[in-house]
Design an enzyme around this catalytic site. Structure first.
Site, PDB file in Angstrom:
ATOM      1  N   CYS A 247      -0.860  -2.594   6.974  1.00 20.45           N
ATOM      2  CA  CYS A 247      -0.548  -2.751   5.555  1.00 20.45           C
ATOM      3  C   CYS A 247       0.546  -1.746   5.223  1.00 20.45           C
ATOM      4  O   CYS A 247       1.290  -1.335   6.102  1.00 20.45           O
ATOM      5  CB  CYS A 247      -1.795  -2.566   4.696  1.00 20.45           C
ATOM      6  SG  CYS A 247      -2.561  -0.943   4.875  1.00 20.45           S
TER       7      CYS A 247
ATOM      8  N   HIS B 134       2.039   1.032  -4.832  1.00 19.99           N
ATOM      9  CA  HIS B 134       1.140   0.076  -4.163  1.00 19.99           C
ATOM     10  C   HIS B 134       0.346  -0.663  -5.239  1.00 19.99           C
ATOM     11  O   HIS B 134      -0.516  -0.094  -5.896  1.00 19.99           O
ATOM     12  CB  HIS B 134       0.199   0.810  -3.211  1.00 19.99           C
ATOM     13  CG  HIS B 134      -0.502  -0.082  -2.236  1.00 19.99           C
ATOM     14  ND1 HIS B 134      -1.497  -0.966  -2.607  1.00 19.99           N
ATOM     15  CD2 HIS B 134      -0.329  -0.250  -0.893  1.00 19.99           C
ATOM     16  CE1 HIS B 134      -1.922  -1.604  -1.539  1.00 19.99           C
ATOM     17  NE2 HIS B 134      -1.236  -1.192  -0.484  1.00 19.99           N
TER      18      HIS B 134
END
Length: 622
Positions: free
Chosen positions: A26, A545
């Protein structure tokens, strides 16, 4: 050491290529599915250059490298022969890990975690009401009624919430689930608590032999009804023509499941639930602090095994039936001891990398998330972990001897204080102090010998666009989106919460557009549109994020507006996102804003609190 050498060390630490099922990444972490966990050399993995921490979570071994670096390491390990998968495929595979018991307990967690906020809020209302009573404050009748609404509603509706969440987890229509759940506590049925009190209210007898009452406060029957109901709905939908689905499937599901729920499943599992409750209370009523000694001593081992979510079922039963929860105080003691042991390691070590990991991990523990402390520090050195179990047993016994019982569940230690405002606060603080003292002293004096000091953490290898002399110059980052500013350690992801990726804040969005917080260059822009990294013209490396685990959505609901290498100015649009779709996926849209090279600066200061508008000053780095 170059990235190819680091990748070779990663593969070796993972037990070789043959021990790796698949690898994905990720924005910050390398996520690995392994064949045999025992073949991982965890100590070696945690000490590889550029690794900021490593731990098991959700069936995956996660190695934290940070933005930009993780992409490069991923490319290298794949080039060296590791098989790949998407994160969503990995998440599906992770759900299959473990034995049937571990998978069942994970399902308990999936069902109960979304309900916890409502129970936490209700528990706080109970605590405040208890505080007013302890202070001798008598509320007027109308406010007294209002306070009962605040404290009672969630527990009255608990079966409906459980059925709703279980339908969601097992693939049924959650709306059908919650309607079915409310049928089980319909006002047309005799109230279960009124019947149990032995007054004039009696069970309604159906067909001359089936006594039926509402399922107010029942958890296990609602859970079983939700499982069977969701599977039955999917079975019905499979055979109903699509043109009739909207009418037939809900009708048949509600008809059949209301009959089964009220006349079969409810009565049978209500009896089973009562026996579980009787057994739980019998254990908690043992003398001499034994309940706390036993539970406090093993709780963190249960966390390591990943089956601690089973306590959600027990705690919800205790709250619903007894109005209090002794488990909360005991596990608070165990978690406090774990955090204290981590503090002791951080205080005693001269290793800058370990010190930088220990203190954020301890803070995360004191806010209720002990995984970073366990996997990042204590279990790695073994003795701190096992001595924290001893301290947890001491603290747990203290909790039992003091008769502590929370007014809710789901929060512990610092935020958990609010569950003990009903005259128990002093006793609670004593228990926390005993647990902390035991965990710290046992670890400091007997549980940790410092290693030879490692090479200090290197500064970012990426050259600054203007100057590396950032210490003397302050740079201000503005909020990339509007919303409520939260402490980073309050988010549910242990990596972000621990501060392993750097200092910053989180924002609970009120709008669905993300803008550049600084002038600089886009270093990372995921195709999924959920994460971006910008290197400012003054050298600050900023990660934005959007949401937690949103990479699993594979771009659904996200629209990236920038690409890697693009220069942006403060306020330029980076992306838009759909919070509703994030919620539908069962995920959290809380957005992190992190200075990933925080160690290059003297300080990273938060400039805003509460509600913030996009473009408002948010962080200052100096």
């Amino acid at each position: 050491m170059d990235n190819r050498e680091i990748a070779k060390d990663v593969i070796e630490a993972l037990g070789g290529r043959d021990n790796v099922k698949s690898v994905a990444h990720c924005a910050t972490r390398l996520r690995v599915m392994v064949v045999d966990e025992d073949k991982i050399d965890k100590e070696k993995a945690e000490n590889i250059e550029k690794v900021k921490g490593a731990f098991f979570n959700s069936g995956q071994y996660q190695m934290i490298f940070g933005t930009g670096t993780v992409n490069k390491i991923y490319d290298e390990v794949v080039a060296l022969g590791l098989p790949t998968s998407t994160k969503s495929e990995m998440k599906t595979e992770a759900a299959k890990q473990g034995n049937w018991f571990q998978r069942s307990v994970r399902t308990f967690g999936d069902v109960f975690v979304p309900i916890i906020p409502a129970i936490v809020a209700t528990g706080l209302f109970m605590g405040l009401r208890g505080l007013l009573g302890a202070l001798g404050v008598t509320l007027p009748e109308d406010l007294n009624v209002y306070s009962q609404i605040l404290t009672d509603t969630a527990f009255i509706a608990l079966p409906a919430l459980v059925v709703w969440s279980t339908f969601r987890v097992f693939g049924g229509n959650p709306v059908i689930g919650i309607v079915l759940g409310f049928m089980l506590i319909s006002g047309s049925l005799p109230n279960a608590w009124a019947v149990a009190s032995g007054g004039d209210v009696k069970a309604t007898v159906f067909f001359d032999f089936i006594p039926v009452v509402g399922l107010q406060g029942s958890v296990l029957p609602a859970f079983i009804i939700g499982i069977i109901g969701a599977k039955f709905e999917k079975f019905v939908r499979k055979y109903v023509p699509e043109v009739l689905d909207l009418l037939v499937t809900p009708f048949v599901t509600l008809l059949v499941m209301s009959i089964l729920g009220l006349f079969v499943i409810g009565p049978v599992f209500h009896v089973v639930e009562n026996y579980i409750l009787i057994g739980t209370n019998a254990i908690l009523d043992l003398p001499f602090g034994l309940p706390g000694l036993l539970i406090g001593g093993v709780h963190q081992i249960i966390v390591v095994s990943g089956v601690h979510h089973i306590f959600n079922l027990l705690e919800s039963q205790l709250i619903a039936h007894n109005g209090s929860n002794p488990f909360n105080a005991i596990i608070t003691a165990a978690m406090t001891a774990q955090g204290a042991a981590t503090v002791a390691v951080g205080v005693k070590t001269k290793n800058p990398k370990l010190k930088a990991l220990a203190f954020p991990a301890a803070l995360s523990a004191f806010l209720g998330i002990t995984e970073p402390a366990i996997f990042g520090v204590n279990l790695r050195y073994r003795k701190p972990f096992f001595l924290s179990l001893v301290a947890g047993a001491i603290g747990g016994a203290t909790a039992s001897l003091l008769g502590l019982a929370g007014t809710g569940f789901g929060i512990t230690i610092i935020p958990g204080t609010l569950l003990y405002l009903n005259g128990q606060l002093i006793s609670y603080l004593i228990m926390v102090a005993v647990s902390f003292a035991a965990g710290f002293m046992l670890t400091y004096f007997f549980g940790f010998e410092d290693e030879v000091e490692e090479t200090p953490v290197k500064k970012s290898e990426t050259p600054a666009l203007v100057s590396d002399a950032v210490e003397a110059e302050e740079e201000v980052l503005v909020a990339p989106l509007a919303g409520e500013v939260l402490n980073l350690d309050a988010v549910s992801d242990p990596v972000f919460a621990s501060g392993a990726l750097g200092k910053g804040v989180a924002i609970k969005p009120s709008e669905q557009a993300v803008y550049a917080p600084v002038d600089g260059k886009v270093e990372v822009a995921f195709e999924t549109g959920h994460a971006f990294a910008i290197r400012s013209v003054n050298g600050a490396e900023v990660l934005i994020h959007i949401g937690i685990d949103t990479v699993s959505m594979a771009g659904t609901g996200f629209d990236a507006k920038v690409t890697v290498g693009q220069m942006v100015n403060k306020g330029d649009l980076l992306a838009t996102f759909d919070s509703a779709k994030i919620s539908e996926a069962g995920l959290d849209d809380t957005t992190m804003v992190i200075v990933t090279n925080s160690t290059d600066y003297q300080s990273v200061s938060v400039l805003a609190q509460g509600q913030v508008a996009s473009g408002q000053d948010l962080l200052a780095v100096k």
